[in-house]
Design a protein around this motif. Structure first.
Motif, PDB file in Angstrom:
ATOM      1  N   THR A 193       0.830  -1.209   0.000  1.00  0.00           N
ATOM      2  CA  THR A 193       0.000   0.000   0.000  1.00  0.00           C
ATOM      3  C   THR A 193       0.860   1.252   0.000  1.00  0.00           C
ATOM      4  OG1 THR A 193      -1.779  -1.156   1.174  1.00  0.00           O
ATOM      5  CG2 THR A 193      -1.780   1.247   1.249  1.00  0.00           C
ATOM      6  N   MET A 194       1.892   1.268   0.800  1.00  0.00           N
ATOM      7  CA  MET A 194       2.786   2.417   0.847  1.00  0.00           C
ATOM      8  C   MET A 194       3.465   2.629  -0.501  1.00  0.00           C
ATOM      9  SD  MET A 194       6.006   3.047   3.422  1.00  0.00           S
ATOM     10  CE  MET A 194       7.240   4.315   3.108  1.00  0.00           C
ATOM     11  N   PHE A 195       3.915   1.548  -1.129  1.00  0.00           N
ATOM     12  CA  PHE A 195       4.555   1.654  -2.435  1.00  0.00           C
ATOM     13  C   PHE A 195       3.587   2.229  -3.469  1.00  0.00           C
ATOM     14  CE2 PHE A 195       5.055  -0.325  -6.630  1.00  0.00           C
ATOM     15  CZ  PHE A 195       6.295   0.181  -6.991  1.00  0.00           C
ATOM     16  N   THR A 196       2.380   1.708  -3.522  1.00  0.00           N
ATOM     17  CA  THR A 196       1.398   2.180  -4.504  1.00  0.00           C
ATOM     18  C   THR A 196       1.067   3.642  -4.267  1.00  0.00           C
ATOM     19  OG1 THR A 196       0.459  -0.055  -4.435  1.00  0.00           O
ATOM     20  CG2 THR A 196      -0.800   1.631  -5.584  1.00  0.00           C
ATOM     21  N   PHE A 197       0.916   4.018  -3.010  1.00  0.00           N
ATOM     22  CA  PHE A 197       0.607   5.411  -2.670  1.00  0.00           C
ATOM     23  C   PHE A 197       1.720   6.349  -3.134  1.00  0.00           C
ATOM     24  CE2 PHE A 197       1.084   8.868   0.485  1.00  0.00           C
ATOM     25  CZ  PHE A 197      -0.110   9.542   0.267  1.00  0.00           C
ATOM     26  N   LEU A 198       2.970   5.971  -2.907  1.00  0.00           N
ATOM     27  CA  LEU A 198       4.088   6.819  -3.318  1.00  0.00           C
ATOM     28  C   LEU A 198       4.142   6.973  -4.837  1.00  0.00           C
ATOM     29  CD1 LEU A 198       6.865   5.507  -0.890  1.00  0.00           C
ATOM     30  CD2 LEU A 198       5.767   7.752  -0.833  1.00  0.00           C
ATOM     31  N   VAL A 199       3.936   5.888  -5.565  1.00  0.00           N
ATOM     32  CA  VAL A 199       3.948   5.962  -7.030  1.00  0.00           C
ATOM     33  C   VAL A 199       2.814   6.862  -7.518  1.00  0.00           C
ATOM     34  CG1 VAL A 199       3.690   4.643  -9.168  1.00  0.00           C
ATOM     35  CG2 VAL A 199       5.081   3.728  -7.304  1.00  0.00           C
ATOM     36  N   MET A 200       1.626   6.723  -6.928  1.00  0.00           N
ATOM     37  CA  MET A 200       0.504   7.568  -7.326  1.00  0.00           C
ATOM     38  C   MET A 200       0.781   9.037  -7.022  1.00  0.00           C
ATOM     39  SD  MET A 200      -2.032   6.396  -8.997  1.00  0.00           S
ATOM     40  CE  MET A 200      -3.115   7.793  -8.676  1.00  0.00           C
ATOM     41  N   LEU A 258      11.991   7.016  -2.643  1.00  0.00           N
ATOM     42  CA  LEU A 258      11.398   6.373  -1.465  1.00  0.00           C
ATOM     43  C   LEU A 258      10.612   5.124  -1.860  1.00  0.00           C
ATOM     44  CD1 LEU A 258      10.179   9.531   0.498  1.00  0.00           C
ATOM     45  CD2 LEU A 258      12.200   8.128   0.952  1.00  0.00           C
ATOM     46  N   SER A 259       9.935   5.188  -3.018  1.00  0.00           N
ATOM     47  CA  SER A 259       9.202   3.999  -3.471  1.00  0.00           C
ATOM     48  C   SER A 259      10.167   2.873  -3.821  1.00  0.00           C
ATOM     49  CB  SER A 259       8.331   4.345  -4.686  1.00  0.00           C
ATOM     50  OG  SER A 259       9.101   4.514  -5.862  1.00  0.00           O
ATOM     51  N   TRP A 260      11.327   3.222  -4.371  1.00  0.00           N
ATOM     52  CA  TRP A 260      12.360   2.230  -4.691  1.00  0.00           C
ATOM     53  C   TRP A 260      12.849   1.535  -3.421  1.00  0.00           C
ATOM     54  CZ3 TRP A 260      16.910   3.702  -8.474  1.00  0.00           C
ATOM     55  CH2 TRP A 260      17.668   2.562  -8.756  1.00  0.00           C
ATOM     56  N   LEU A 261      12.958   2.306  -2.345  1.00  0.00           N
ATOM     57  CA  LEU A 261      13.398   1.728  -1.075  1.00  0.00           C
ATOM     58  C   LEU A 261      12.264   0.994  -0.359  1.00  0.00           C
ATOM     59  CD1 LEU A 261      15.682   4.571   0.325  1.00  0.00           C
ATOM     60  CD2 LEU A 261      16.335   2.504  -0.925  1.00  0.00           C
ATOM     61  N   THR A 262      11.046   1.131  -0.868  1.00  0.00           N
ATOM     62  CA  THR A 262       9.915   0.405  -0.305  1.00  0.00           C
ATOM     63  C   THR A 262       9.733  -0.937  -0.999  1.00  0.00           C
ATOM     64  OG1 THR A 262       8.827   2.508   0.209  1.00  0.00           O
ATOM     65  CG2 THR A 262       7.451   0.540   0.233  1.00  0.00           C
ATOM     66  N   ARG A 263       9.855  -0.928  -2.321  1.00  0.00           N
ATOM     67  CA  ARG A 263       9.847  -2.164  -3.097  1.00  0.00           C
ATOM     68  C   ARG A 263      10.830  -2.001  -4.243  1.00  0.00           C
ATOM     69  NH1 ARG A 263       4.313  -4.405  -5.217  1.00  0.00           N
ATOM     70  NH2 ARG A 263       5.834  -5.647  -6.360  1.00  0.00           N
ATOM     71  N   ALA A 310      18.246   9.717  -6.563  1.00  0.00           N
ATOM     72  CA  ALA A 310      19.480   9.050  -6.143  1.00  0.00           C
ATOM     73  C   ALA A 310      19.832   9.352  -4.688  1.00  0.00           C
ATOM     74  CB  ALA A 310      20.630   9.480  -7.050  1.00  0.00           C
ATOM     75  N   LEU A 311      19.406  10.491  -4.165  1.00  0.00           N
ATOM     76  CA  LEU A 311      19.806  10.880  -2.811  1.00  0.00           C
ATOM     77  C   LEU A 311      19.420   9.821  -1.771  1.00  0.00           C
ATOM     78  CD1 LEU A 311      19.109  14.730  -2.772  1.00  0.00           C
ATOM     79  CD2 LEU A 311      21.321  13.568  -2.683  1.00  0.00           C
ATOM     80  N   PRO A 312      18.145   9.448  -1.644  1.00  0.00           N
ATOM     81  CA  PRO A 312      17.823   8.422  -0.635  1.00  0.00           C
ATOM     82  C   PRO A 312      18.363   7.047  -1.000  1.00  0.00           C
ATOM     83  CG  PRO A 312      15.875   8.953  -1.929  1.00  0.00           C
ATOM     84  CD  PRO A 312      16.929   9.940  -2.314  1.00  0.00           C
ATOM     85  N   VAL A 313      18.388   6.731  -2.308  1.00  0.00           N
ATOM     86  CA  VAL A 313      18.830   5.403  -2.727  1.00  0.00           C
ATOM     87  C   VAL A 313      20.318   5.215  -2.450  1.00  0.00           C
ATOM     88  CG1 VAL A 313      19.113   3.850  -4.696  1.00  0.00           C
ATOM     89  CG2 VAL A 313      17.008   5.176  -4.447  1.00  0.00           C
ATOM     90  N   VAL A 314      21.134   6.182  -2.838  1.00  0.00           N
ATOM     91  CA  VAL A 314      22.580   6.075  -2.631  1.00  0.00           C
ATOM     92  C   VAL A 314      22.911   6.110  -1.141  1.00  0.00           C
ATOM     93  CG1 VAL A 314      24.795   7.215  -3.043  1.00  0.00           C
ATOM     94  CG2 VAL A 314      23.134   7.021  -4.899  1.00  0.00           C
ATOM     95  N   SER A 315      22.180   6.912  -0.385  1.00  0.00           N
ATOM     96  CA  SER A 315      22.400   6.948   1.063  1.00  0.00           C
ATOM     97  C   SER A 315      22.131   5.586   1.679  1.00  0.00           C
ATOM     98  CB  SER A 315      21.501   8.009   1.705  1.00  0.00           C
ATOM     99  OG  SER A 315      21.787   9.295   1.194  1.00  0.00           O
ATOM    100  N   TYR A 316      21.056   4.962   1.242  1.00  0.00           N
ATOM    101  CA  TYR A 316      20.727   3.631   1.753  1.00  0.00           C
ATOM    102  C   TYR A 316      21.795   2.621   1.351  1.00  0.00           C
ATOM    103  CZ  TYR A 316      17.987  -0.576   2.756  1.00  0.00           C
ATOM    104  OH  TYR A 316      17.554  -1.783   3.247  1.00  0.00           O
TER     105      TYR A 316
END
Length: 500
Positions: free
Chosen positions: A139-146, A172-177, A209-215
Motif C-alpha cells: 500500500t505504501m509503495f502504490t501510494f508513493l507511485v501515485m 522512497l518507493s524504490w526503497l519500499t519495493r 538518487a539521494l535516498p537510494v545512494v544513502s541507503y
C-alpha cells in the motif's frame, strides 16, 4: 477551534454536493475500511510482515528486501499501535481514489460520473481493502507511485521543485519495493517524450538518487557491498527454476551445477525455488540470501535465459496472462492464498527465530506493547468477509481497464499516447515485472490498478473524444465517396413553369 471545525464541515458538505456520485463512493469506501479495522483488530499479518517488523525493532539493511516500509514502522513505533499503521494505510487507499478523481476532473475535464467510476476499482475492491489491512509494503509503495504520477501530470511543465519532489518520492518507493527502479525509468522516459528539458531530467534523477545512494552506503557499511539487497539473483532463479536445463548451458561452472534439477525432481511452483526446504539453494552452506548464493543464482539464471529464451518468454507470458483470468484460483498454495483474505479464524503469531535472540511473535507483541494476534470482532468480521467474497476486481476486468486506457491513447499516437502514456505504461510494467523476474502473485496485481484506472479515465477526456470525433468526420465523407454509382437509367427532372 469550534469555528474552524464548523467551517471545514461546511466546505466538506459543499464539495460533496458538487460531486455527489464520488462523495457516495468515497463514503462507502471509508465505511468499509472502518468495518475492516473494527472487525480484524489490530491488524492482519503476512509472512513478510515479520521481516519488516524485525528491522523496525532492530534497524539494519535487510538482505532480502529494502527497508522503506520498516522506516514507516519505526516512525510509528512510539505509538505502539498496529491499528494506527493500518489506519494510515487505509487513508492512503482513500487518498489514491481522491487523486484519481481530482486529476480526471480538474486536469483532464472528464465527466463527473466517469471520474467517480474510475475510482471504484481502488476504493471498493475487497482485496484492496484487505491488502491495506496487512502489515505489508504494498500500500505504501502504490501510494508513493501515485503521488509521483499525480504531481507530474498536474504540472505540464514541472518546475525544479516539482521535478525534485517527483524524484525524491520515486526514490522512497524504490526503497519500499525494488520494483521502484523501473518506475524511475518509466517516469524519465515520459519526461523525455514531453520535452521537459534535460535540467528537469537531471533534477529528478539526482533527487531520486539521494535516498537510494544513502541507503546503499548504509548497506555497504553493514555488509561490505554497495547494494540495496542481496536477493535479485535469488528471485530471478525462482523464475528460471521451472525450465532451466543444464544440458543446454555452455561452460556451466562447477559451482553452479549444484543448482541443476532434473525435470522429474522439480517442485510444483517457481516460488519453491526460493522458499521450499528442498530448494537447490539450500544445497549451499551458509545464509540462503548471502552475497555468494545471490551471485551464483544470478549468473545461473542469466545463463538459463540466454540458452532458453523461448522457454523464458513462455513462462513470462503465462504468468502475465494469468493476471487477466476471470476466476480467482488458490495460488500458490492454500496457506499463502489464505493470508490475502479476511479469514473466519486467525492463527497464533509464528514463533520463528528472526535471529539468535529474537522471535517473531515476541517482537510483534513488543511493538504493540500488548497482544498483537489478530482478533475477529463480530458482526463486523463477517460483514467485511462476505463483502470481500462478492465484491472484488476480477482479472478480466483489469484487462478491460487496460484496454480502455489503450483505446484512449490510440488517437493520440502522434504524441505517443498523450499524458495517459505515463500511468498506462507504469501499470503494465508493474504487472509484467513480477512475471519477468520472479513469479505471478495476486498481491502484485493491485498496485497497478490505480494507474490503470487513471489511464482509462483519461480516455474520456474532451481532447480524446474530440480526436475520435474528428476521425469519424474524416471517415464519413470517404465512405460516401467510395459508394458505387447507380447502374439504372437516370430520370431527367423537367423544371416546372410557374402558372401566370
Amino acid at each position: 477551534m469550534a469555528e474552524r471545525v464548523r467551517s471545514g464541515t461546511v466546505r466538506l458538505w459543499a464539495a460533496a454536493r458538487r460531486h455527489p456520485f464520488f462523495a457516495v463512493i468515497l463514503a462507502i469506501a471509508a465505511l468499509l475500511r472502518a468495518v475492516a479495522m473494527v472487525g480484524y483488530t489490530p491488524a492482519m499479518f503476512f509472512n513478510d510482515s515479520f521481516d519488516y517488523l524485525h528491522v523496525a525493532m532492530q534497524p539494519y539493511p535487510h538482505p532480502l528486501r529494502p527497508d522503506g516500509y520498516s522506516f514507516l514502522l519505526i516512525a510509528l513505533k512510539p505509538f505502539h499501535s498496529f491499528a494506527l499503521v493500518t489506519g494510515i494505510q487505509h487513508l492512503m487507499g482513500l487518498a489514491m481514489g481522491v487523486m484519481i478523481y481530482a486529476l480526471l476532473r480538474r486536469k483532464f475535464g472528464v465527466w463527473k460520473w466517469v471520474s467517480a467510476v474510475a475510482t471504484a476499482p481502488v476504493l471498493l475492491d475487497g482485496y484492496q481493502i484487505q491488502l491495506e489491512h496487512l502489515i505489508l509494503s504494498d500500500t505504501m509503495f502504490t501510494f508513493l507511485v501515485m503521488c509521483a504520477v499525480t504531481l507530474l501530470l498536474w504540472h505540464d511543465r514541472p518546475s525544479w521543485r516539482i521535478a525534485a519532489s517527483v524524484g525524491l518520492i520515486i526514490g522512497l518507493s524504490w526503497l519500499t519495493r525494488s520494483v521502484g527502479a523501473p518506475v524511475l525509468l518509466g517516469v524519465l522516459t515520459y519526461m523525455l517524450i514531453r520535452r521537459v528539458g534535460w535540467r528537469m531530467l537531471a533534477v529528478t534523477t539526482v533527487a531520486c538518487a539521494l535516498p537510494v545512494v544513502s541507503y546503499m552506503g548504509w548497506y555497504k557499511a553493514d555488509s561490505g557491498k554497495f547494494a540495496i539487497t542481496e536477493s535479485n539473483g535469488i528471485f530471478l532463479f525462482a523464475r528460471v527454476y521451472k525450465f532451466a536445463d543444464c544440458h543446454r548451458m555452455d561452460d556451466l561452472p562447477v559451482s553452479e551445477m549444484i543448482l541443476c534439477t532434473e525435470p522429474g525432481n522439480r517442485l510444483p511452483n517457481s516460488q519453491d525455488g526460493i522458499w521450499n526446504v528442498k530448494s537447490p539453494l539450500n544445497r549451499y552452506t551458509g545464509n540462503r540470501f548471502g552475497p555468494y548464493q545471490n551471485s551464483l543464482a544470478n549468473d545461473f539464471s542469466k545463463r538459463a535465459i540466454l540458452a532458453q529464451p523461448v522457454d523464458y518468454a513462455r513462462v513470462v507470458g503465462h504468468d502475465f496472462l494469468r493476471v487477466f483470468q476471470w476466476k480467482r484460483t488458490t495460488f500458490p498454495d492454500p496457506a499463502t492464498y489464505g493470508q490475502y483474505e479476511f479469514g473466519k479464524t486467525t492463527k497464533e503469531l509464528p514463533d520463528w527465530h528472526m535471529d539468535a535472540d529474537s522471535i517473531a511473535s515476541a517482537e510483534a507483541n513488543a511493538y504493540e506493547r500488548g497482544r498483537a494476534r489478530t482478533k475477529i470482532i463480530e458482526p463486523f468480521g463477517t460483514a467485511i468477509r462476505v463483502y470481500q467474497d462478492h465484491v472484488y476486481l476480477r482479472g478480466t476486468m483489469v484487462g478491460l481497464i487496460l484496454l480502455v486506457g489503450l483505446g484512449g491513447m490510440v488517437p493520440m499516437w502522434r504524441r505517443f499516447g498523450g499524458r495517459a502514456l505515463l500511468p498506462w505504461t507504469l501499470a503494465t510494467g508493474l504487472l509484467l515485472a513480477p512475471a519477468a523476474t520472479a513469479e505471478f502473485d495476486y498481491r502484485y496485481v493491485l498496485p497497478a490498478v490505480p494507474l490503470a484506472s487513471l489511464a482509462a479515465g483519461i480516455a474520456f477526456s474532451p481532447e480524446v473524444r474530440e480526436r475520435y470525433a474528428a476521425l469519424a468526420r474524416r471517415l464519413r465523407p470517404a465512405t460516401g465517396a467510395e459508394a458505387a454509382p447507380p447502374t439504372g437509367p437516370v430520370e431527367e427532372k423537367v423544371p416546372e413553369v410557374a402558372a401566370k
